[in-house]
Design a protein around this motif. Structure first.
Motif, PDB file in Angstrom:
ATOM      1  N   UNK A  52      -7.979   2.067   2.439  1.00  0.00           N
ATOM      2  CA  UNK A  52      -8.851   1.180   1.683  1.00  0.00           C
ATOM      3  C   UNK A  52     -10.229   1.193   2.320  1.00  0.00           C
ATOM      4  N   UNK A  97     -14.119  -0.349   2.420  1.00  0.00           N
ATOM      5  CA  UNK A  97     -15.046  -1.423   2.055  1.00  0.00           C
ATOM      6  C   UNK A  97     -16.402  -0.794   1.786  1.00  0.00           C
ATOM      7  N   UNK A 156     -11.104   0.093   6.124  1.00  0.00           N
ATOM      8  CA  UNK A 156     -10.668  -1.176   6.699  1.00  0.00           C
ATOM      9  C   UNK A 156      -9.158  -1.243   6.876  1.00  0.00           C
ATOM     10  N   UNK A 157      -8.418  -0.396   6.155  1.00  0.00           N
ATOM     11  CA  UNK A 157      -6.966  -0.515   6.219  1.00  0.00           C
ATOM     12  C   UNK A 157      -6.386   0.833   5.820  1.00  0.00           C
ATOM     13  N   UNK A 167     -14.123  -2.760  -3.086  1.00  0.00           N
ATOM     14  CA  UNK A 167     -13.327  -1.872  -2.263  1.00  0.00           C
ATOM     15  C   UNK A 167     -12.776  -0.768  -3.147  1.00  0.00           C
ATOM     16  N   UNK A 168     -12.508   0.379  -2.542  1.00  0.00           N
ATOM     17  CA  UNK A 168     -11.845   1.461  -3.267  1.00  0.00           C
ATOM     18  C   UNK A 168     -10.710   1.992  -2.399  1.00  0.00           C
ATOM     19  N   UNK A 169      -9.757   2.652  -3.031  1.00  0.00           N
ATOM     20  CA  UNK A 169      -8.693   3.310  -2.287  1.00  0.00           C
ATOM     21  C   UNK A 169      -8.913   4.812  -2.366  1.00  0.00           C
ATOM     22  N   UNK A 200      -2.007  -7.792  -3.195  1.00  0.00           N
ATOM     23  CA  UNK A 200      -1.558  -6.947  -2.085  1.00  0.00           C
ATOM     24  C   UNK A 200      -1.796  -5.455  -2.314  1.00  0.00           C
ATOM     25  N   UNK A 201      -1.709  -4.998  -3.560  1.00  0.00           N
ATOM     26  CA  UNK A 201      -1.836  -3.557  -3.801  1.00  0.00           C
ATOM     27  C   UNK A 201      -3.244  -3.114  -3.439  1.00  0.00           C
ATOM     28  N   UNK A 202      -3.377  -1.967  -2.765  1.00  0.00           N
ATOM     29  CA  UNK A 202      -4.714  -1.482  -2.453  1.00  0.00           C
ATOM     30  C   UNK A 202      -5.478  -1.242  -3.742  1.00  0.00           C
ATOM     31  N   UNK A 203      -6.766  -1.378  -3.796  1.00  0.00           N
ATOM     32  CA  UNK A 203      -7.704  -1.665  -2.712  1.00  0.00           C
ATOM     33  C   UNK A 203      -8.028  -3.148  -2.529  1.00  0.00           C
ATOM     34  N   UNK A 204      -7.129  -4.065  -2.834  1.00  0.00           N
ATOM     35  CA  UNK A 204      -7.479  -5.485  -2.726  1.00  0.00           C
ATOM     36  C   UNK A 204      -7.840  -5.838  -1.287  1.00  0.00           C
ATOM     37  N   UNK A 205      -8.873  -6.646  -1.125  1.00  0.00           N
ATOM     38  CA  UNK A 205      -9.253  -7.063   0.219  1.00  0.00           C
ATOM     39  C   UNK A 205      -9.554  -8.554   0.286  1.00  0.00           C
ATOM     40  N   UNK A 235       0.823  -1.203   0.000  1.00  0.00           N
ATOM     41  CA  UNK A 235       0.000   0.000   0.000  1.00  0.00           C
ATOM     42  C   UNK A 235       0.857   1.252   0.000  1.00  0.00           C
TER      43      UNK A 235
END
Lengths: 304, 170
Positions: free
Chosen positions: A181, A183, A173-174, A145-147, B66-71, A53
């Motif tokens: 990130x 949700x 969530x993170x 999910x979005x960043x 691993x790279x965002x936004x992966x969950x 990230x």
């Protein structure tokens, strides 16, 4: 001749791999999956995610910044008729939204009264950290999910409410230093406590895990004697200390009610106010007075 | 030189991963975007064979995981892309692939890759989505990947051909 033999040997080597490499890779994948699947929230993969990230966050922020101006280009090509239609559509929507805001304002006030009764120091206002969506999880990954481009530097941490000016978007969530990130509430893993504005009845909203042109949510009401009516507005009911969801954020409107004799509770289908296929500017709810590296939208600023 | 080659390959898949999450959502159909990383892996497989492609697939998959936004649970895309890289590499012929062969390989690879990912989700109960919804998503993804093939595969294959060790030069 010598050369050719060597050549074909080399080619063979590249061409037909010792299966061992592939087997090793497959085992590595299995290990990763096992580690992450059994770890839950504190899985050993979490630090790796964080590193990824930190590395990808700035790149994604940059790419999204480059792309954003071009994303608006299709809007330039609108005919007069399209625009006129759009205006009338927006006018109708505006009137509807105003009505929604008025009713939800009433509920919010009522809720604030209850809060004041039960809690000594009721905190009615929220501060918002504005942020842009910089990356969107692909549909093939089946998780929504979005960043966003705000992280711990802006005062964010996990389990904060994210909303847009239409309504509830999701929860954090993170976080990394510069990104977070989120949700989305339409994700199949997402559960939100919701309240029907008309009857103050509470229930749980679950995502369906699909974003069609209309992402839908399912609302299970706690009290099965209550009937939700189409058009009822659902707002968040709020959790302790506002984590992960603060109270009184509009979520969506009831579009239909499903009655099945098998289920004890009635299930209402909710159409969210937020268009999840076109998310851009969002706000993250932070405690009042928290420090941030950017301008925070302070609650009650207009009243001072 | 080997290190340099590896770094270039890594940069290409990282770039594909970023475009996939930051650029293509603007064109997404119901949130489904072309799987650029998979296209890169298929391109590598058609030029360099299964071993290289499987390794690259693993790297690309881990990046997506691993790279965002992966969950989702990490390792699922890695598994899918390792298998895709291996199968696509095995399917390649000694002659240069024609356009039709390339498109067919991409379509098959996309279908297999997305399906493996979806099936691993079913097994691990990661996202709870119906099978019919999954199938729809997978088919849309195949269409997307095929549409992007003419724009992505030729430069990627050219790049990997340039990066190829000297042994094939004679």
């Amino acid at each position: 001749m010598e050369q050719r033999w060597k050549g074909s040997d080399g080619r063979e080597k590249g061409n037909r791999p010792s299966g061992s490499v592939v087997v090793a890779l497959l085992l590595a994948c299995a290990t990763l999956i096992t580690l992450d699947a059994h770890g839950g929230q504190d899985s050993p993969i979490e630090p790796a995610r964080r590193v990824a990230g930190e590395a990808f966050g700035p790149v994604e922020t940059f790419t999204a910044g480059v792309v954003r101006p071009f994303a608006a280009v299709p809007d330039y090509f609108g005919t007069r008729k399209d625009l006129r239609e759009q205006v009338s559509e927006l006018e109708a929507e505006n009137a509807e939204l105003r009505r929604t805001v008025e009713t939800s304002g009433l509920d919010r006030n009522r809720l604030a009264e209850y809060d004041g009764l039960t809690r000594a120091a009721a905190d009615t206002g929220y501060d918002l950290v504005p942020a842009h969506v910089i990356a969107v999880g692909s549909g093939q990954s089946f998780s929504h999910t979005v960043t966003i481009d705000a992280g711990t530097d802006s005062g964010l941490h996990a389990d904060m409410t994210v909303l847009s000016n239409d309504g509830l978007v999701g929860r954090v969530i993170r976080v990394t230093r510069t990104t977070a990130t989120v949700l989305l509430i339409v994700d199949a893993d997402s559960v939100v406590g919701g309240r029907l504005a008309s009857s103050m009845e509470i229930g749980f909203l679950g995502g369906r895990g699909i974003i069609d042109s209309t992402g839908r949510l399912d609302l299970d009401l706690m009290d099965d004697s209550v009937v939700a009516n189409a058009g009822d507005v659902v707002t968040t009911w709020g959790s302790k200390d506002g984590t992960p969801y603060v109270a009184g954020v509009p979520i969506g409107r009831v579009v239909s009610v499903i009655n099945s004799p098998r289920e004890t509770s009635r299930r209402a289908v909710i159409e969210p106010f937020v268009d999840f296929t076109a998310l851009d500017l969002v706000g993250v709810v932070v405690p009042t007075g928290s420090s941030s590296d950017r301008d925070v939208v302070r609650a009650g600023q207009g009243e001072d | 030189m080997t290190l340099l080659r590896g770094l270039v390959a890594l940069a290409v898949v990282a770039f594909a991963t970023v475009l996939q999450v930051s650029l293509f959502p603007h064109f997404a159909w119901d949130g489904i975007v072309p799987n650029l990383a998979l296209l890169v892996v298929v391109g590598a497989a058609l030029v360099r064979g299964p071993q290289f492609a499987a390794t690259l697939g693993f790297v690309a998959g881990v990046l997506i995981d691993l790279a965002p936004p992966a969950d989702h649970i990490a390792g699922r895309w890695a598994l899918a892309l390792v298998i895709v890289g291996y199968l696509a590499g095995r399917a390649r012929q000694d002659i240069r692939p024609t356009a039709v062969v390339t498109v067919l390989t991409v379509a098959a690879a996309s279908f297999v890759g997305s399906s493996i990912f979806a099936l691993s989700g079913l097994l691990l109960r990661d996202p709870v989505v119906g099978v019919s919804d999954m199938l729809e998503v997978i088919l849309v993804a195949v269409v997307w990947d095929v549409l992007l093939t003419p724009f992505v595969l030729p430069p990627v294959m050219l790049l990997f051909r340039r990066l190829e060790p000297a042994q094939v030069a004679y």
